[in-house]
Design an enzyme around this catalytic site. Structure first.
Site, short mmCIF file in Angstrom:
data_model
loop_
_atom_site.label_atom_id
_atom_site.label_comp_id
_atom_site.label_asym_id
_atom_site.label_seq_id
_atom_site.Cartn_x
_atom_site.Cartn_y
_atom_site.Cartn_z
N ASN A 174 81.00 -27.47 43.33
CA ASN A 174 82.28 -28.18 43.45
C ASN A 174 82.04 -29.39 44.34
OD1 ASN A 174 84.87 -29.04 43.96
ND2 ASN A 174 85.49 -27.21 45.13
N LYS A 204 83.97 -31.78 44.99
CA LYS A 204 85.20 -32.24 45.67
C LYS A 204 85.31 -33.77 45.55
CE LYS A 204 85.02 -28.17 48.53
NZ LYS A 204 85.33 -27.51 49.78
N HIS A 211 92.19 -24.22 43.75
CA HIS A 211 91.36 -24.26 44.96
C HIS A 211 92.28 -24.32 46.18
CE1 HIS A 211 88.59 -25.66 48.03
NE2 HIS A 211 87.62 -25.21 47.26
N GLU A 245 92.21 -26.04 48.71
CA GLU A 245 92.56 -27.41 49.13
C GLU A 245 93.70 -27.96 48.28
OE1 GLU A 245 88.54 -28.87 48.93
OE2 GLU A 245 88.06 -27.61 50.66
N GLU A 302 87.29 -17.17 47.68
CA GLU A 302 86.89 -18.11 48.71
C GLU A 302 87.77 -17.92 49.95
OE1 GLU A 302 84.81 -21.74 46.86
OE2 GLU A 302 86.93 -22.16 46.81
N GLY A 310 83.57 -24.75 54.16
CA GLY A 310 83.12 -25.91 54.93
C GLY A 310 82.92 -25.65 56.41
N SER A 362 80.91 -21.74 52.36
CA SER A 362 79.67 -21.86 53.14
C SER A 362 78.49 -21.11 52.54
CB SER A 362 79.91 -21.43 54.60
OG SER A 362 80.85 -22.30 55.21
P1 PGA Z 1 81.75 -25.01 50.90
O1 PGA Z 1 82.96 -25.16 49.87
O2 PGA Z 1 80.58 -24.45 50.14
O3 PGA Z 1 81.50 -26.41 51.39
O4 PGA Z 1 82.21 -24.10 51.99
C1 PGA Z 1 83.19 -24.20 48.88
C2 PGA Z 1 84.43 -24.56 48.10
O5 PGA Z 1 85.41 -25.01 48.70
O6 PGA Z 1 84.47 -24.40 46.85
#
Ligand code: PGA
Length: 253
Positions: A11, A13, A99, A101, A169, A175, A215
């Protein structure tokens, strides 16, 4: 042992530009073409304007292409949005939906996620539906309750193991460099599969991919993916560096 084929999904983003997207996609495509043993799938989800460019680079490598969202309607007056039908038309096979976000930035509810997922599967896309608890919910012992509710309320009508992937997640792991203990991941994934079974039946639940996200890095991918109910990963930060993303995929070889 299960027959589920792991999915390693990136992803991106809101990151990248034409030049580094081409480079990243090309390294992944070349690696997968050489190493694909039919035992795992790879997917990358670049920002919307890069999709046709990345599609051209992926060519016949077998790496799947996905978007990071879709609208719930097929067409119409929805400025700035993109329909699942158009995503399918330009060569996407998957779309991420719900997601955390987007749930936060765009107030997406389980009902929105469900409607979008229905639109995606109707268009012939695979819906990668994201769920996960916040730190506060976890600290209050609500992890299983929250994830169960999200599975039940976000699962589209007509969901099967062929058109839906669930990505667990934990919001606090995205992140941040922090991940739950392996025992917690195992327990949560098993619980999620049980809830999926209650919604769409044992057979489809047993076949459905449940990804872990938050992460995931080359250093922790192997032990996470080794967990019985973890069928791959949804990877943010580490999917932006070809060496890291490939190192994660290598754990599936
Ligand atoms: P990350 O993000 O691997 O940077 O923690 C995962 C995601 O939000 O899909």
């Amino acid at each position: 042992m299960t027959n589920r084929k792991p999915l390693i999904a990136g992803n991106w983003k809101m990151n990248g530009n034409v030049s580094n997207a081409k480079e990243l996609a090309s390294s992944i495509a070349i690696w997968y073409k050489e190493n694909n043993n039919n035992k795992f799938n790879m997917l990358i989800c670049p920002p919307l304007p890069l999709l046709p460019i990345v599609k051209g680079i992926l060519g016949d490598s077998g790496v799947f292409l996905g978007s990071q969202d879709c609208h719930m309607n097929d067409e119409g007056a929805h400025t700035g949005d993109t329909s699942a039908l158009l995503l399918k038309d330009i060569g996407c096979t998957h779309t991420i939906i719900g997601h955390s976000e987007r749930r936060t930035d765009h107030n997406e509810t389980d009902a929105t996620v469900k409607a979008k997922a229905e639109s995606a599967i109707k268009a012939g896309l695979i819906a990668v539906i994201c769920i996960g608890e916040t730190l506060e919910e976890r600290d209050n012992g609500k992890t299983l309750e929250v994830n169960s509710r999200q599975v039940i309320n976000s699962m589209p009508n007509g969901a099967t193991a062929d058109n839906v992937v669930i990505a667990y997640e934990p919001v606090w792991a995205i992140g941040t460099g922090r991940i739950p203990s392996l025992e917690d991941v195992a327990e949560t994934h098993a619980a999620i599969r049980k809830v999926i079974a209650e919604v769409i039946g044992d057979e489809e639940a047993e076949k459905m991919n449940i990804l872990y996200g938050g992460s995931m890095k080359p250093e922790n991918a192997e032990e996470l993916i080794a967990i019985t109910d973890v069928d791959g990963g949804l990877i943010g930060g580490a999917s932006l560096k070809s060496e890291d993303f490939i190192a994660i995929a290598q754990t599936c070889l």
